[in-house]
Scaffold this motif. Structure first.
Motif, PDB file in Angstrom:
ATOM      1  N   LYS A  33       0.821  -1.206   0.000  1.00 32.19           N
ATOM      2  CA  LYS A  33       0.000   0.000   0.000  1.00 32.19           C
ATOM      3  C   LYS A  33       0.857   1.259   0.000  1.00 32.19           C
ATOM      4  N   ASP A  34       2.055   1.162   0.516  1.00 33.10           N
ATOM      5  CA  ASP A  34       2.946   2.324   0.560  1.00 33.10           C
ATOM      6  C   ASP A  34       4.339   1.885   0.150  1.00 33.10           C
ATOM      7  N   ASN A  52       6.955   3.353   0.261  1.00 34.23           N
ATOM      8  CA  ASN A  52       7.977   3.775   1.223  1.00 34.23           C
ATOM      9  C   ASN A  52       8.289   2.682   2.239  1.00 34.23           C
ATOM     10  N   ASP A  53       7.423   1.657   2.321  1.00 32.00           N
ATOM     11  CA  ASP A  53       7.635   0.547   3.245  1.00 32.00           C
ATOM     12  C   ASP A  53       8.551  -0.536   2.672  1.00 32.00           C
ATOM     13  N   GLU A  81       3.201  -0.910  -5.846  1.00 28.70           N
ATOM     14  CA  GLU A  81       2.373  -0.153  -4.916  1.00 28.70           C
ATOM     15  C   GLU A  81       0.930  -0.197  -5.403  1.00 28.70           C
ATOM     16  N   SER A  98      -1.470  -3.956   4.790  1.00 29.98           N
ATOM     17  CA  SER A  98      -0.392  -3.136   4.245  1.00 29.98           C
ATOM     18  C   SER A  98       0.388  -3.856   3.157  1.00 29.98           C
ATOM     19  N   LYS A 111       2.692   5.197  -7.766  1.00 32.94           N
ATOM     20  CA  LYS A 111       4.124   5.469  -7.652  1.00 32.94           C
ATOM     21  C   LYS A 111       4.929   4.227  -7.994  1.00 32.94           C
TER      22      LYS A 111
END
Length: 422
Positions: free
Chosen positions: A222-223, A225-226, A257, A266, A399
């Motif tokens: 979902k992100d 950045n994780d 993503e 997540s 992204k």
């Protein structure tokens, strides 16, 4: 490419036809379908109505293509569902159940940022191909589909945990669900990643398959950045065995993503696994050539957590490729045209490094940050596939790594895998 094992692309006018992709591409014992949009084939436009009507149209298109090659829906191994709003899945599930009242394939469900033609849903199918691609030739033994499940891993009433056919197991995408509670595990994305991978490992153990038999994973986040946190956990699972660690075996991998995941998770992880004993079990002398062949070339980007191409039996599984310059590791200058060309050039370099060619491609998955650039992407894409042979999936994502506009992974035929049928 063996004369007996050819990429067999087929289309029917009763389903939506495209000049950049084939509806279904068969190679050896699998048919790879292009993702189906809710397009009425008579008008070429999206059907009127809401999510129920669009889901029905997607599945009707899938069913039409399946019937056109003399198969039926029970031959589907995996169903992948892409929606723009995860909240519509209750309606989608009711429609799917009407098409699959008894047999349930493995399944992946994700919400994405965008879909072609602004559709609400897109559905993709992976189909068994019991007759192989050798015309009028009998196959070795009876190719049967094996479905398995274990209560030690999460059980879903709308999918099967693992479905094996011929030399591959396809695992339903695993959420970070604790099988004892049926709920997401408590904790951060690291805890969720650990649980998702643990669920995959439990399913494989239930069918006596080693974790290192995984040939390809797809990590839905979902992100984005994780990803660093996910990678730290991922690296504790791969390689798994002493033999794999000795050669640093890592599956091919794609990281995407997504807008949302079921249950608000997540992370969700999908796995494709080798099935060395085939179905039914083969005599030892008949399967001695079935080995996982993992290869990297320095002429394409190398990732410390994945292998560029992992071949098993009749397929090469290629890791997602970003449009980066090999020398600098940075995204190439230019727009979607240059970036698409770079991604596909990497795929071409990789497949040629294992003595194959782009003509062996059966399926490509395209992830773009702006679907309004699809026409430009297609123009660059056609330079590599002028006849539009491979099946294809295109989805929009918010992204991509390094700020890229596009990322592409691929599946190619591997004629030199198992010996040709005599």
């Amino acid at each position: 490419m063996s004369q007996d094992n050819v990429v067999l692309a087929r289309n029917t006018e009763k389903a939506p036809v495209s000049d950049v992709q084939s509806q279904t591409v068969a190679f050896s014992h699998y048919n790879n379908f292009s993702a189906q949009l809710p397009i009425n084939p008579e008008t070429g436009k999206l059907v009127e109505g809401g999510i129920k009507e669009q889901t029905e149209q997607c599945l009707n298109n899938v069913q039409t293509i399946v019937s056109s090659i003399d198969h039926d829906l029970t031959d589907i191994i995996r169903l992948s569902i892409f929606v723009k709003d995860i909240k519509v899945m209750a309606v989608v599930d009711r429609v799917v159940k009407s098409f699959f009242p008894t047999y349930l394939p493995t399944r992946t469900v994700v919400a994405v940022a965008d879909l072609p033609m602004n559709a609400m849903i897109q559905v993709e199918a992976l189909l068994s191909n019991g007759e192989g691609t050798i015309p009028n030739a009998p196959q070795a033994g009876d190719l049967i589909k094996l479905t398995n499940g274990t209560s030690e891993a999460p059980v879903d009433g709308l999918s099967t945990q693992t479905v094996a056919f011929s030399h591959y197991n396809n695992i339903s995408a695993q959420l970070p669900i604790d099988p004892k509670t049926g709920r997401l595990v408590v904790g951060c994305v690291k805890a969720q990643t650990r649980q998702a991978l643990k669920n995959i490992k439990t399913i494989l153990e239930s069918i006596d398959v080693p974790f290192d038999d995984i040939v390809k994973t797809t990590v839905f986040l979902k992100d984005l950045n994780d990803v660093e946190a996910v990678n730290k956990v991922y690296a504790t699972f791969f390689p798994d065995s002493g033999i794999a660690r000795a050669v640093n075996y890592l599956p091919a991998r794609t990281v995407v993503e997504v807008a949302d995941l079921p249950m608000g998770a997540s992370v969700q992880i999908e796995a494709v696994v080798s099935h060395g004993d085939g179905t039914p079990p083969q005599a030892i002398e008949d399967r001695h050539g079935l080995i996982i062949e993992a290869n990297n070339t320095e002429k394409a980007p190398i990732d410390s957590l994945s292998t560029q191409t992992v071949a098993f039996s009749h397929y090469n599984n290629i890791s997602a490729q970003l449009p980066v310059d090999v020398a600098t590791g940075e995204v190439v200058s230019g727009g979607i045209t240059e970036q698409t060309t770079q991604c596909l050039s990497h795929i071409q370099t990789i497949i040629e490094s294992v003595d194959h060619s782009m003509a062996d491609m059966v399926k490509l998955n395209v992830y773009m940050t702006d679907l309004s650039m699809t026409e430009e992407m297609d123009a660059a894409y056609k330079a590599f596939f002028p006849e539009g042979t491979p099946a294809r999936r295109v989805v929009g994502v918010a992204k991509l790594p390094k700020g890229a506009l596009i990322q592409i992974d691929a599946i190619a035929g591997n004629a030199e895998g198992t010996p040709p049928i005599k």
